[in-house]
Design an enzyme around this catalytic site. Structure first.
Site: not given
Ligand code: G3P
Length: 478
Positions: A158, A234, A237, A253, A286-287
């Site tokens: 992103n 990400g 993972t 993050e 977006r996170c």
């Protein structure tokens, strides 16, 4: 062949010996737009070896010279904002204007990092021994910050440029070298960005960039004994990386389910504007997007009505046309979002708009009367779908926020600052925004997730500190 972008090793652009490439599918056309090299494990070894050698000299390069090169890279990056932004439009369907903003923001981040680095790394500490019981003033202790070595940077799709830069710039100013593994979607934008550093004249090998499938080189990179720090942004993972990585600093993050709590005394128009911007910018990918609205029952209907009025005005279409809502990054991502929507439908959420999808393009959707038994109440769609949960008490809102496995950011809308601070203290998230939507920036602010949202704090100063360790020399007086 000339159609496949080369990877970057030892100051050179090379083809992979694998002879294989990875296609990058344009989310809008759903056709292959670019190809990058599918690097082999041997090539990963070479990139890391080269970074290791280059770092030794770089650590001895004066801080002001490192800063000078970073400033140069920042300027080149900004000069090349148009072609880099173009890649972002084609690879990740980021609206054209936002794509340019991402590159400019990244240039600013590099410059700020250079300035911050020369200040904070230019200072050490001096301690004396007689403050600890039993000691005379016979020991003088000098501390300074030294680099870690090779930093592995893994940014997400992103922000392939900005979230690469937010790892690269602090690593370099602190005297580390960099191995970058860009996301597949966004890899070409990242390669262009790396070329800006190449043009700035950084020493050979100091920056390496390998492309390829995570399934082939992912574990190999993250478990590599030559890597001294991993900075990852990400999905989950990151949790498996943290289990497999060695005894090295990790900065991670991993997403969030950022809650927006709206109290009865909130400025409703302000809350609505932030919910729409926070929930739907870059189609919710977006996170820090608003991922669940927790609104007091008394004002819920008027809030939902106002949000719907704004949602109706969002433009939906191609990133080239600067539409607000653009296709989500992959077909599998769109399918995942659809799964959450179907689940909410079966469990009888109120659909404020009709669900509509064409290819990877999903129309913005507000779901009202969402309940905790629905997946959308807990999972992050990373798409333009926003759930609203009506709450009877503030405690109920805080409870929902804290029951999440995520803890990135949250926000609260109220005109009572005392209440806002009490709620902020009660929310188990790395940051709480009062009267604004969650956001990572400005990029020098600390940025961190609690629980499954990550470890370590980001933001320019914190990143520089995480990418160094303390070195101490003690002078023993007779
Ligand atoms: O999704 C990544 C996260 O860092 C968001 O950044 O600037 O959109 O708040 P921003």
């Amino acid at each position: 062949d000339g159609d496949v972008y080369k990877y970057y090793v030892d100051g050179q652009w090379n083809k992979s010996s694998s002879g294989k490439s990875v296609p990058i599918i344009n989310p809008t056309t759903r056709k292959t737009h670019y190809k990058v090299q599918a690097c082999t494990q041997e090539e990963v070894n070479n990139v890391i070896d080269s970074a290791k050698k280059a770092q030794k000299l770089w650590a001895k390069t004066p801080l002001w010279k490192r800063a000078e090169l970073l400033h140069k890279a920042a300027a080149i990056l900004k000069e090349n904002k148009a072609p880099i932004a173009e890649c972002l439009v084609k690879e990740i369907a980021k609206p054209a204007k936002d794509a340019v903003t991402e590159v400019v923001r990244s240039g600013d981040l590099v410059s700020y990092c250079a300035e911050e680095g020369v200040r904070i790394l230019g200072e050490g500490k001096f301690l004396v021994s007689d403050s600890f019981p039993g000691n005379d003033r016979t020991k003088y202790c000098l501390t300074s910050k030294i680099p870690l070595g090779v930093v592995l940077a893994i940014p997400p799709f992103n922000y392939p440029v900005n979230l690469a830069i937010s790892k690269i710039a602090p690593a370099l100013i602190a005297g580390n070298s960099i191995v970058l593994k860009p996301p597949t979607q966004g890899a070409v934008a990242a390669l262009h960005m790396v070329h800006c550093f190449h043009l700035a004249g950084f020493p050979k090998g100091l920056i390496g960039c390998v492309t390829g499938k995570g399934s082939e080189i992912g574990d190999f990179l993250t478990m590599h004994p030559g890597v001294n720090c991993i900075s990852f942004t990400g999905g989950d993972t990151g949790i498996s990386i943290s289990r497999k990585a060695g005894m090295i600093p990790l900065q991670m993050e991993l997403g969030g389910k950022d809650a927006c709590i709206v109290l009865e005394d909130a400025d409703l128009d302000l809350a609505v504007a932030n919910i729409v911007k926070g929930g739907f910018s870059y189609s919710g990918q977006r996170c820090t997007a608003v991922k669940v609205v927790l609104v007091m029952e008394q004002i819920a209907s008027s809030l939902v009505k106002k949000v719907n009025e704004k949602v109706a005005k969002l433009t939906v279409g191609a990133p080239e046309d600067n539409c607000d809502i653009t296709p989500v990054v992959t077909e599998s991502s769109a399918n995942f979002i659809e799964g959450l929507v179907k689940d909410a439908k079966e469990k009888k959420a109120t659909f404020c708009q009709e669900y509509k999808r064409e290819g990877n393009l999903i129309w913005p959707l507000l779901l009202d009367n969402v309940r905790p038994d629905m997946r959308i109440a807990w999972e992050e769609p990373f798409g333009p779908v926003l759930p609203v949960i009506r709450i009877k008490t503030v405690e109920e809102g805080i409870h929902h926020c804290n029951a999440s496995n995520f803890g990135l950011q949250g926000c609260v809308f109220t005109s009572d600052i005392n209440k806002a601070i009490m709620i902020s203290d009660a929310m188990e998230t790395g940051t709480v925004q009062i009267n604004s939507a969650p956001a990572r920036g400005p990029d020098h602010f600390p940025f961190q997730g609690l629980k499954d949202s990550g470890i370590g704090s980001q933001g320019i100063t914190n990143s520089i500190n995480i990418m160094t360790k303390v070195k101490t020399t003690v002078i023993n007086l007779p």
